[in-house]
Structures are given as structure tokens and as C-alpha cells.
Scaffold this motif. Structure first.
Motif, PDB file in Angstrom:
ATOM      1  N   LEU A   1       0.864  -1.182   0.000  1.00 15.11           N
ATOM      2  CA  LEU A   1       0.000   0.000   0.000  1.00 15.11           C
ATOM      3  C   LEU A   1       0.897   1.227   0.000  1.00 15.11           C
ATOM      4  CD1 LEU A   1      -3.275   0.880   1.683  1.00 15.11           C
ATOM      5  CD2 LEU A   1      -1.333   2.369   2.169  1.00 15.11           C
ATOM      6  N   VAL A   2       0.740   2.056  -1.018  1.00 10.25           N
ATOM      7  CA  VAL A   2       1.476   3.314  -1.112  1.00 10.25           C
ATOM      8  C   VAL A   2       0.502   4.443  -0.813  1.00 10.25           C
ATOM      9  CG1 VAL A   2       2.838   4.832  -2.586  1.00 10.25           C
ATOM     10  CG2 VAL A   2       3.062   2.349  -2.815  1.00 10.25           C
ATOM     11  N   HIS A   3       0.834   5.228   0.193  1.00  8.64           N
ATOM     12  CA  HIS A   3      -0.095   6.282   0.620  1.00  8.64           C
ATOM     13  C   HIS A   3       0.441   7.660   0.284  1.00  8.64           C
ATOM     14  CE1 HIS A   3      -3.246   8.244   2.872  1.00  8.64           C
ATOM     15  NE2 HIS A   3      -2.332   8.986   3.466  1.00  8.64           N
ATOM     16  N   MET A   4      -0.415   8.468  -0.368  1.00  5.94           N
ATOM     17  CA  MET A   4      -0.082   9.851  -0.687  1.00  5.94           C
ATOM     18  C   MET A   4      -1.326  10.718  -0.497  1.00  5.94           C
ATOM     19  SD  MET A   4       1.533  11.503  -4.191  1.00  5.94           S
ATOM     20  CE  MET A   4       3.161  10.788  -4.301  1.00  5.94           C
ATOM     21  N   GLY A   5      -2.079  10.437   0.558  1.00  5.30           N
ATOM     22  CA  GLY A   5      -3.317  11.174   0.781  1.00  5.30           C
ATOM     23  C   GLY A   5      -3.362  11.991   2.052  1.00  5.30           C
ATOM     24  N   ALA A   6      -2.326  11.856   2.908  1.00  3.81           N
ATOM     25  CA  ALA A   6      -2.269  12.578   4.190  1.00  3.81           C
ATOM     26  C   ALA A   6      -3.458  12.243   5.089  1.00  3.81           C
ATOM     27  CB  ALA A   6      -2.165  14.087   3.976  1.00  3.81           C
ATOM     28  N   ASN A   7      -3.866  10.967   5.086  1.00  6.83           N
ATOM     29  CA  ASN A   7      -4.978  10.510   5.924  1.00  6.83           C
ATOM     30  C   ASN A   7      -4.515  10.438   7.379  1.00  6.83           C
ATOM     31  OD1 ASN A   7      -7.195   9.254   7.090  1.00  6.83           O
ATOM     32  ND2 ASN A   7      -7.416   7.731   5.471  1.00  6.83           N
ATOM     33  N   ARG A   8      -5.222  11.135   8.263  1.00  2.99           N
ATOM     34  CA  ARG A   8      -4.859  11.161   9.674  1.00  2.99           C
ATOM     35  C   ARG A   8      -5.535  10.064  10.488  1.00  2.99           C
ATOM     36  NH1 ARG A   8      -2.451  15.981  11.493  1.00  2.99           N
ATOM     37  NH2 ARG A   8      -2.148  17.528   9.844  1.00  2.99           N
ATOM     38  N   SER A   9      -6.410   9.286   9.875  1.00  2.00           N
ATOM     39  CA  SER A   9      -7.109   8.228  10.605  1.00  2.00           C
ATOM     40  C   SER A   9      -6.142   7.091  10.930  1.00  2.00           C
ATOM     41  CB  SER A   9      -8.277   7.681   9.770  1.00  2.00           C
ATOM     42  OG  SER A   9      -9.188   8.706   9.450  1.00  2.00           O
ATOM     43  N   PRO A  10      -6.114   6.616  12.183  1.00  2.00           N
ATOM     44  CA  PRO A  10      -5.190   5.531  12.547  1.00  2.00           C
ATOM     45  C   PRO A  10      -5.628   4.198  11.953  1.00  2.00           C
ATOM     46  CG  PRO A  10      -6.619   6.068  14.391  1.00  2.00           C
ATOM     47  CD  PRO A  10      -6.905   7.089  13.340  1.00  2.00           C
ATOM     48  N   LEU A  11      -4.655   3.307  11.749  1.00  4.67           N
ATOM     49  CA  LEU A  11      -4.975   1.962  11.281  1.00  4.67           C
ATOM     50  C   LEU A  11      -5.558   1.163  12.443  1.00  4.67           C
ATOM     51  CD1 LEU A  11      -1.794   1.176   9.136  1.00  4.67           C
ATOM     52  CD2 LEU A  11      -4.026   1.981   8.354  1.00  4.67           C
ATOM     53  N   PRO A  12      -6.720   0.524  12.242  1.00  4.62           N
ATOM     54  CA  PRO A  12      -7.431  -0.093  13.368  1.00  4.62           C
ATOM     55  C   PRO A  12      -7.105  -1.566  13.593  1.00  4.62           C
ATOM     56  CG  PRO A  12      -8.856  -0.067  11.456  1.00  4.62           C
ATOM     57  CD  PRO A  12      -7.535   0.540  11.024  1.00  4.62           C
ATOM     58  N   PHE A  13      -5.876  -1.996  13.247  1.00  4.21           N
ATOM     59  CA  PHE A  13      -5.511  -3.385  13.514  1.00  4.21           C
ATOM     60  C   PHE A  13      -4.046  -3.443  13.923  1.00  4.21           C
ATOM     61  CE2 PHE A  13      -5.831  -2.774   8.849  1.00  4.21           C
ATOM     62  CZ  PHE A  13      -4.487  -2.747   8.530  1.00  4.21           C
ATOM     63  N   PRO A  14      -3.638  -4.527  14.577  1.00  4.65           N
ATOM     64  CA  PRO A  14      -2.272  -4.596  15.123  1.00  4.65           C
ATOM     65  C   PRO A  14      -1.225  -4.793  14.041  1.00  4.65           C
ATOM     66  CG  PRO A  14      -3.403  -6.671  15.462  1.00  4.65           C
ATOM     67  CD  PRO A  14      -4.434  -5.721  14.919  1.00  4.65           C
ATOM     68  N   MET A  15      -0.019  -4.401  14.347  1.00  3.87           N
ATOM     69  CA  MET A  15       1.086  -4.587  13.406  1.00  3.87           C
ATOM     70  C   MET A  15       1.347  -6.058  13.135  1.00  3.87           C
ATOM     71  SD  MET A  15       2.044  -1.761  12.173  1.00  3.87           S
ATOM     72  CE  MET A  15       3.559  -2.275  11.372  1.00  3.87           C
ATOM     73  N   SER A  16       0.886  -6.934  14.013  1.00  2.00           N
ATOM     74  CA  SER A  16       1.052  -8.364  13.748  1.00  2.00           C
ATOM     75  C   SER A  16       0.359  -8.766  12.449  1.00  2.00           C
ATOM     76  CB  SER A  16       0.509  -9.190  14.914  1.00  2.00           C
ATOM     77  OG  SER A  16      -0.883  -8.942  15.108  1.00  2.00           O
ATOM     78  N   ALA A  17      -0.731  -8.080  12.100  1.00  2.00           N
ATOM     79  CA  ALA A  17      -1.408  -8.382  10.836  1.00  2.00           C
ATOM     80  C   ALA A  17      -0.527  -8.011   9.652  1.00  2.00           C
ATOM     81  CB  ALA A  17      -2.734  -7.637  10.761  1.00  2.00           C
ATOM     82  N   VAL A  18       0.202  -6.908   9.798  1.00  2.00           N
ATOM     83  CA  VAL A  18       1.141  -6.510   8.751  1.00  2.00           C
ATOM     84  C   VAL A  18       2.264  -7.543   8.645  1.00  2.00           C
ATOM     85  CG1 VAL A  18       2.752  -4.707   8.001  1.00  2.00           C
ATOM     86  CG2 VAL A  18       0.589  -4.073   9.093  1.00  2.00           C
ATOM     87  N   MET A  19       2.744  -8.001   9.800  1.00  2.00           N
ATOM     88  CA  MET A  19       3.811  -8.994   9.815  1.00  2.00           C
ATOM     89  C   MET A  19       3.359 -10.315   9.194  1.00  2.00           C
ATOM     90  SD  MET A  19       5.651 -10.825  13.087  1.00  2.00           S
ATOM     91  CE  MET A  19       4.286 -11.998  13.253  1.00  2.00           C
ATOM     92  N   VAL A  20       2.218 -10.829   9.619  1.00  2.00           N
ATOM     93  CA  VAL A  20       1.748 -12.137   9.163  1.00  2.00           C
ATOM     94  C   VAL A  20       1.501 -12.131   7.655  1.00  2.00           C
ATOM     95  CG1 VAL A  20      -0.195 -13.754   9.269  1.00  2.00           C
ATOM     96  CG2 VAL A  20       0.794 -12.833  11.382  1.00  2.00           C
ATOM     97  N   ASN A  21       0.963 -11.023   7.145  1.00  4.85           N
ATOM     98  CA  ASN A  21       0.646 -10.929   5.722  1.00  4.85           C
ATOM     99  C   ASN A  21       1.804 -10.388   4.882  1.00  4.85           C
ATOM    100  OD1 ASN A  21      -2.386 -11.600   5.427  1.00  4.85           O
ATOM    101  ND2 ASN A  21      -2.329 -10.210   7.190  1.00  4.85           N
TER     102      ASN A  21
END
Length: 366
Positions: A283-303
């Protein structure tokens, strides 16, 4: 000509103010450009409200193209009458980032007619903070790119956004034949990305936007790339709370998308698009979205997901856009949907901010 019209920002005001001011005098290393077209971006007003402009009053507008009107005694590589576009990124040109095609990361990074992003001394920004929403703009000679005769000034003014899209596409590290999700697909960055996707081997696009009608209007920009659309206004009313965008994307691509180019400025669409990635996707982000990601970093790690932020283009990206335009491999004229006179700059900014009508790219013609 000793005086010119300019759209200026003032401290404590969230509007543009039209003033007649002196035409800037070019110094030895400067180029004076007679502006034929200046690009508009709604983000400049957001940054103005946030206090990101160090010098007020100032002339806004970080995108400009026109004809060289005067050249300083030490300026090289350009002459009076040359058609040019202005590269707005100011940086030191000497640090590790500047010397490795990452100049947007320079500690002194700032943008002509826009904002300064660090807290270090910025002598270039101090001198060149005035932008292109005026009849003339003064810039250092190394920040102009010659514009091919086949490229209009309007497109020349928007090369910056096209180059931003190229930078985002590069950062996605796409495999050949990729399936790519583009969020906020009906805006400036979304439409630029759609036009450029085929040059990066994308075989399938999934466009996400608020309105089905507006998505249908941008779909033809993808040419022969297979394209699907997901309209947020057609999802269940509780999509934001219940993961409705993720489900819609997974229904189209059960194995997950190879990448998401995310230009969403707020809300849960970013995180829900991320959850629709394939294992190892980006995922490449260039939108300056201030909303936090609502899941743990473990999901990023596992996937094994890659989350990449990028905020601007480099000169290399710009030159690649100019090459595509010059060779006729890229046509961008259809992206310019709105043109305004300089006297209508406030009207133009209001239209960009309220989005009551579809705007892909907008320019001001002084």
C-alpha cells in the motif's frame, strides 16, 4: 511591465486575495517566467490553515508553465522565449537525499508557492516562496524544464501531479500483470494514476471512489486495461464500521490485490483497502490521511504487507513524464477539466474544496 496581478495569501485569512504587485526582478541565477497556466491543488488551502507557510503574505501556486521573459547573467541552459514548466521542489541539492533521487526528503524541502516542511533554515524558500498564481514568477534557473512544443501549457502546469503518480507507482514495486487498487480515483492523483498505470505493466485496475457516476466517467481513462469500480455510495450504509469496502474488493479479487495506491485524505477506506491486499502486497499512501490503522502490526507482519509513504516526485520522475508526453506515449489533455481566469482563483479553490462537481485537474490562466 512593472506591475502584475497575483493571488496572495495573508496571515489570519483562509481566502485568496487578488493584488497588483511589482513584477519580481530576476537575480543573476534567476529566470523570470511569464505564466501561461498555473495548476491548482486543494491541499494548499489546508496547509495555509495549518500554518505551514513561513512567509505571509505570499503568492500561492506551486504548479506553473509559461515562457521565459528574462534570464539572469549567471543562469544557464535556458533563453528568453523558451517554453518551460517550473519544478516547485526547493532543496539543498547537496545532501544524501538530493544526491540519490530522493530530493523530496531533503531537510530543506519546501515548495515554491506552497509550504515549508522542516524547521531548519531554508534560504531558497525565503527567496522563492512566491508561486505561480500570478502573471509572472521568479525561479532559480535549475528549476525550469523545457516544455516540448507538442505539450500545452495547461498540461505542462500539471506535470508535477503526473510525476507524483509515477513516484507512487514506482514505490508500489508492481509485478508485471499486476492488479492495482486506486482509491480516491476520481480526483487529480487518481486520474493521473489511471492514465499512467499501463506504463507500469498493470493488467487490472480497481477504482474506488465515492460516486458510481463519477467512477463511470473516469473508467475510459484506463484504455485497454481491464477496469472494475467500487463506489462507496453503493456499499451498505454501515460499510465504514463493518469492513464493507474490504469485502467488496475481496469479492472482485479473492486472492487479494498486488498493490493499493491510496490517495484518500480521511476515513477508513485506507485501512479497508489495505486489508484487501494479497500476501506480500504493497500500500502506497499519498493522501495525508490522519485516521489511525485499526488493527495490530502483527497483521502486517503475518501478511508481509508493505506500507509505504511518499509525498512528492523527483526530477527523474518529471523527466520521465516529459519524455512520455513528447513521444506521444502519454496524452494528458483530457485530464484538464476546468480552466479559470486569475480573477476567478477563489471560485476555483472553492470548487476544488467542496467537490460538488467532478474535477480531475484544474488550472488558472492568467
Amino acid at each position: 511591465m512593472t506591475a502584475m496581478l497575483a493571488a496572495r495569501a495573508h496571515k489570519g485569512s483562509d481566502a485568496l486575495h487578488l493584488h497588483t504587485i511589482a513584477v519580481p526582478d530576476p537575480g543573476p541565477q534567476d529566470v523570470l517566467v511569464k505564466v501561461a497556466s498555473a495548476g491548482l491543488a486543494p491541499g494548499m488551502m489546508t496547509l495555509l490553515a495549518q500554518g505551514a507557510f513561513r512567509h505571509l503574505p505570499t503568492t500561492l501556486g506551486h504548479e506553473a508553465a509559461g515562457t521565459v521573459a528574462a534570464v539572469g547573467s549567471e543562469a544557464a541552459g535556458v533563453g528568453v522565449g523558451t517554453r518551460v514548466r517550473v519544478h516547485p521542489n526547493l532543496n539543498c541539492r547537496a545532501c544524501e537525499y538530493c544526491r540519490s533521487d530522493r530530493d523530496m526528503m531533503c531537510p530543506q524541502q519546501a515548495m515554491i508557492g506552497h509550504a515549508a516542511f522542516g524547521d531548519v533554515p531554508m534560504p531558497l524558500y525565503d527567496r522563492y516562496h512566491d508561486g505561480g498564481l500570478a502573471e509572472y514568477i521568479r525561479v532559480p534557473h535549475w528549476l525550469v524544464d523545457t516544455l516540448p512544443d507538442s505539450v500545452s501549457f495547461d498540461v505542462g502546469a500539471k506535470i508535477h501531479d503526473l510525476a507524483n503518480a509515477i513516484r507512487a507507482l514506482k514505490r508500489a514495486d508492481l509485478p508485471l500483470g499486476a492488479t492495482l487498487v486506486v482509491t480516491a480515483a476520481t480526483g487529480t492523483m487518481g486520474t493521473a494514476t489511471i492514465k499512467l498505470a499501463r506504463h507500469f505493466g498493470v493488467s487490472r485496475l480497481i477504482l474506488v471512489g465515492r460516486s458510481a457516476e463519477r467512477l463511470d466517467a473516469v473508467r475510459p481513462l484506463s484504455g485497454d486495461v481491464h477496469t472494475d469500480v467500487v463506489a462507496l455510495d453503493e456499499l451498505p450504509p454501515n460499510w465504514a464500521e463493518e469492513g464493507g469496502l474490504t469485502r467488496a474488493l475481496r469479492a472482485l479479487v479473492p486472492q487479494g490485490a498486488d498493490a493499493v495506491l491510496d490517495f484518500v485524505p480521511e476515513g477508513p477506506a485506507t485501512s479497508q483497502a489495505l486489508a484487501a491486499l494479497a500476501t506480500g502486497g504493497s500500500l502506497v499512501h499519498m493522501g495525508a490521511n490522519r485516521s489511525p490503522l485499526p488493527f495490530p502490526m502483527s497483521a502486517v507482519m503475518v501478511n508481509c504487507w508493505r506500507i509505504v509513504g511518499t509525498r512528492a516526485c523527483t526530477r527523474t520522475d518529471v523527466r520521465e513524464v516529459i519524455t512520455l508526453l513528447a513521444r506521444g506515449a502519454l496524452g494528458a489533455e483530457e485530464l484538464i477539466t476546468h480552466r479559470y481566469p486569475l480573477a476567478g482563483a477563489n471560485e476555483a479553490v472553492a470548487a476544488l474544496q467542496n467537490r460538488t462537481e467532478p474535477i480531475w485537474m484544474a488550472v488558472v490562466n492568467p
